[in-house]
Design an enzyme around this catalytic site. Sequence first.
Site, PDB file in Angstrom:
ATOM      1  N   ASP A 301       0.788  -1.253   0.000  1.00 47.80           N
ATOM      2  CA  ASP A 301       0.000   0.000   0.000  1.00 47.80           C
ATOM      3  C   ASP A 301       0.813   1.294   0.000  1.00 47.80           C
ATOM      4  OD1 ASP A 301      -2.183  -1.639   0.208  1.00 47.80           O
ATOM      5  OD2 ASP A 301      -2.711  -1.081   2.265  1.00 47.80           O
ATOM      6  N   ASP A 525      -7.809  -8.159   9.352  1.00 50.92           N
ATOM      7  CA  ASP A 525      -7.336  -6.916   8.734  1.00 50.92           C
ATOM      8  C   ASP A 525      -7.326  -5.758   9.731  1.00 50.92           C
ATOM      9  OD1 ASP A 525      -7.132  -7.933   6.050  1.00 50.92           O
ATOM     10  OD2 ASP A 525      -9.317  -7.869   5.933  1.00 50.92           O
TER      11      ASP A 525
HETATM   12  C1  BGC Z   1      -0.948  -6.534   9.745  1.00 55.19           C
HETATM   13  C2  BGC Z   1       0.288  -7.326  10.023  1.00 55.19           C
HETATM   14  C3  BGC Z   1       0.053  -8.790   9.690  1.00 55.19           C
HETATM   15  C4  BGC Z   1      -0.475  -8.929   8.287  1.00 55.19           C
HETATM   16  C5  BGC Z   1      -0.784 -10.358   7.905  1.00 55.19           C
HETATM   17  C6  BGC Z   1      -1.422  -6.766   8.346  1.00 55.19           C
HETATM   18  O1  BGC Z   1      -2.645  -6.115   8.154  1.00 55.19           O
HETATM   19  O2  BGC Z   1      -0.742  -5.183  10.002  1.00 55.19           O
HETATM   20  O3  BGC Z   1       0.643  -7.203  11.362  1.00 55.19           O
HETATM   21  O4  BGC Z   1       1.237  -9.515   9.851  1.00 55.19           O
HETATM   22  O5  BGC Z   1      -1.621  -8.146   8.112  1.00 55.19           O
HETATM   23  O6  BGC Z   1      -1.872 -10.862   8.555  1.00 55.19           O
END
Ligand code: BGC
Length: 586
Positions: A301, A525
């Site tokens: 992003d 998320d």
């Molecule tokens: C989070 C991370 C996580 C990743 C995978 C992201 O949205 O901020 O901490 O490792 O997702 O689940």
Amino acid sequence: MSMRKRLSGHGRALALSGAGVLVAAGMVAIPVTAAQAATQCGVDYTTNDWAGGFTANVTIRNLGDAVSSWNLGFTFPDSSQRVQQGWSAKWSQTGQNVTATNESYNGSIGSGGSVSIGFNGAWSGSNPKPTSFTLNGVTCNGSTPTTPPTTPPPTTPPTTPPPTTPPGEKVDNPYLNAKGYVNPEWKAKAESVAGGNRVSNNPTAVWVDRIAAINGTPDSSSNGAMGVRAHLDEALKQGAKYIQFVVYNLPGRDCSALASNGELGPNDLPRYKAEYIDPIAAIQGDAKYASLRIINIIEIDSLPNLVTNTSGQPGGTVMCDTVKANGAYVNGVGYALAKLGALGNVYNYIDAAHHGWIGWDSNFGPTADQLKAAAVASGSTVNNVHGFIVNTANYSALREPYIKITDNVNGTTVRQSKWIDWNFYVDELSFAQAFRTKLVSVGFNSNIGMLIDTSRNGWGGTARPTGPGALTSVDTYVNGGRVDRRFHAGNWCNQSGAGLGERPKAAPESGIDAYVWVKPPGESDGSSKEIPNNEGKGFDRMCDPTYTGNARNGNSMSGALPDAPISGAWFSAQFAQLMQNAYPAL
Ligand code: BGC
């Protein structure tokens, strides 16, 4: 199924000629005397040779006092020999003299310690090994060795066929004919949910989402305990050929949202480089892992946020303005690309958002330009970019089988529908292929490949349309026929109704290196309400099922599932839904 068009090999001068015969690795061991001087060293210099090229692996053994910085010197015996691309040191060559100087992360070698470095080289006359080395100007063992090599060169050529790709030379598609690494920590979580064993053997990416994740964080509430080295060791044990990491810790991370804000503030670029990228590069560059194709997904992003979420735009935020103005994202990404891309078996794919974000002309070209700017920042070049990934951790459908962007209803283009809203793309596959062409046109190599994160864009289950929508208006047609059931294509958090998408698969379509599961399905998320944590994660209303939206999602409901934990934490109810609505079905 159409096959991926064969793209030429990665653009570097090294080539394996058809007649090339692999010459067995020879070794020159420089013996050392027992007496300890201030600087004393041994150097192991082994090569794999083929017609015109070679890979050299060099181990510097410190047999004297500890050093905090070093330079290694040697002279090529033949004037045709050249260092072309090195790793784990700064390499330079003047005439036949070669120097390798330590990187910031491997300058210290304790007494008795060693450092492994290497390079790809070229030769035309002959390719003899250098016989004398200096460390910090002092000759290792004082003189040219008189002892013969410990391994005598074989008198007959080895019977093993030459590798199709010389070691250190990147293959065009690292996913092709390669077994993917299955993260045992994700597998265990997947199998904790009934029926999870149907999908738990799929490769998913390992997110290195904070400095502590490099070495592993046993007390972590949301993520796994294994560090980068532990995953690489496990990949070797599994006999995997590729392993995927997500490099995700930029200063001022997730500048347009709150759910994945990170530990580094917007001015922490020096820490990002020294405490995050350098240690990752040191581990990934360990010769022990040379047989693995290490794939890095670079900074989800980040660069698209600089294009669409800065001042003067509906989604503009102060944090995105800050990291754009101070160059934190561009220089951070450039640094990561340069450092990791220098490693012979490491493949970088930069995140390039998804069609529902940059599918409009106003964002499409500018995002390609922004990606290019980062790819040549901090000493990087486009050669450090193997490709791009779209739809990471998002929900955009791979294909919309019942809608084409060129369709119209009674003369009105579907682009005018509320859902499509003048976008030029309706799905990720068409977008990924078009964006690839655009990226090549702005200067990326013509053999780049795209990845599509299909972990959660399946949209199967009972709500999936089985044919086009009614031809009453563009809205009935599009809303009735679209498989993506979100309220709005800008919704991104724990989407209700989503399913697992295509299983990971190499070279599924032209220009696409692989369908991948980068967001590990079942990991949240973002939390649906405020949950205190020590990872910097905020509460974003887009994860709150009661939220009625903002300008970025057309003031629509968030569509998020209730009772979600913080981003990255395991969310069993979501995983159960993803399996339920998988498309293709399980
Ligand atoms: C989070 C991370 C996580 C990743 C995978 C992201 O949205 O901020 O901490 O490792 O997702 O689940």
